[in-house]
Design an enzyme around this catalytic site. Structure first.
Site, PDB file in Angstrom:
ATOM      1  N   LYS A  65      36.583  36.895  43.291  1.00 41.83           N
ATOM      2  CA  LYS A  65      36.594  37.615  42.010  1.00 41.83           C
ATOM      3  C   LYS A  65      36.025  39.018  42.236  1.00 41.83           C
ATOM      4  CE  LYS A  65      35.903  36.594  37.101  1.00 41.83           C
ATOM      5  NZ  LYS A  65      37.333  36.543  36.748  1.00 41.83           N
ATOM      6  N   GLU A 123      49.828  34.763  39.124  1.00 41.38           N
ATOM      7  CA  GLU A 123      49.000  34.687  37.918  1.00 41.38           C
ATOM      8  C   GLU A 123      49.260  35.907  37.047  1.00 41.38           C
ATOM      9  OE1 GLU A 123      44.963  34.307  39.243  1.00 41.38           O
ATOM     10  OE2 GLU A 123      45.051  36.073  40.513  1.00 41.38           O
TER      11      GLU A 123
END
Length: 303
Positions: A149, A181
């Site tokens: 992340k 995604e």
């Protein structure tokens, strides 16, 4: 209204006093990691999972955060109380720190810059959940470690904002015809009452809401297949939805010029309900979407 506080490098300070050096690594190179947790009625949902993921992301890039998991969790809870956050978000950001010179090399002794702050964004419109959103498919131009992340989100925000200018709500990344995604969320679909999700890899972030959904599916005997699928497979699905921390589950009504048959569909509504129940069970509160879910279930039952 009192100024919000921020935790930065070992202390709580007023937001206006939270500053970093011009030589700070995150500012110069986008070199760092972040995470975000949801606050509902003054309680932080899945705090352990978010802090552990933050620490894992930092470990992946050999970034040392000079705090333990329990210390970060305590800081989070203290900051929510200090800022009187009822419903909102807690953000964490860690970068390689300040070496007092702009350099691609960082010494092993340099301490990380670590920041925790809170936000109270406006509630999304109800139509986001009752009607769904639109997606534009775009080439996936991101790096190959999306499982970390990272704060470096330029490809995400660039493609997202271009899509919004064209009238879409979000994007879906496609890597050589394989769906990965969206700009800020995991993407899943339903076909013949089976939930499909791209498998864990360097091409997607293993979202906490996504993992919670997998657990709930297993507990409720809802079949899940984690496999790669094409953009045409996604467009031909019966139902499509996004999952993320702040909004949990968002139905998709169209991708490019292709309308999705059901938005939200019956299984999407059931999964929304299960996610709502999961939060209510952990925090001991009534979810703000409880009445909305009831209305969606009644409407679906009549159809």
């Amino acid at each position: 209204m009192a100024e919000q506080e921020v935790f930065i490098n070992g202390k709580f300070v007023a937001q206006s006093q939270a500053k970093v050096s011009v030589y700070e690594y995150g500012f110069n190179f986008g070199a760092g990691v972040y995470d975000v947790a949801r606050v509902e009625q003054g309680k932080i949902y899945q705090l352990t999972e978010h802090v552990q993921r933050l620490l894992r992301s930092a470990e992946h890039i050999t970034l040392h955060i000079p705090l333990t998991e329990s210390e970060i969790k305590q800081i989070s809870e203290d900051l929510v109380k200090r800022n009187n956050i009822h419903n909102g978000l807690v953000y964490y950001q860690a970068t390689y720190g300040d070496y007092n010179v702009r350099s691609h090399y960082w010494p092993a002794t340099m301490n990380a810059t670590f920041v925790v702050f809170t936000m109270t964004p406006p509630a999304p419109p109800e139509t986001m959940f009752t009607q769904g959103i639109t997606l534009k498919s775009v080439p996936d131009i991101r790096w190959k470690r999306c499982d970390i992340k990272s704060v470096l989100l330029l490809p995400n925000i660039m493609t997202l904002n271009l899509a919004i200018k064209e009238g879409f709500n979000d994007i879906v990344f496609v890597d050589d015809d394989t769906v990965t995604e969206s700009a800020l969320s995991n993407i899943l679909c339903v076909k013949d009452n089976v939930v499909y999700s791209p498998p864990d890899s360097g091409k997607i972030l293993s979202g906490i809401t996504r993992l919670t959904l997998f657990r709930l599916c297993e507990e409720n005997h809802i079949p899940v297949k984690k496999q790669h699928f094409s953009i045409s497979f996604l467009k031909d699905a019966d139902e499509v939805f996004l999952t993320n921390t702040s909004k949990e589950l968002v139905p998709v009504r169209a991708i490019d010029d292709r309308k999705i048959p059901h938005s939200p569909g019956p299984l999407t509504i059931r999964l929304m309900d299960l996610l709502v129940q999961s939060l209510e069970k952990e925090l001991g509160v009534v979810h703000p979407k409880r009445d909305l879910i009831k209305t969606l279930k009644e409407k679906n039952h009549k159809q």
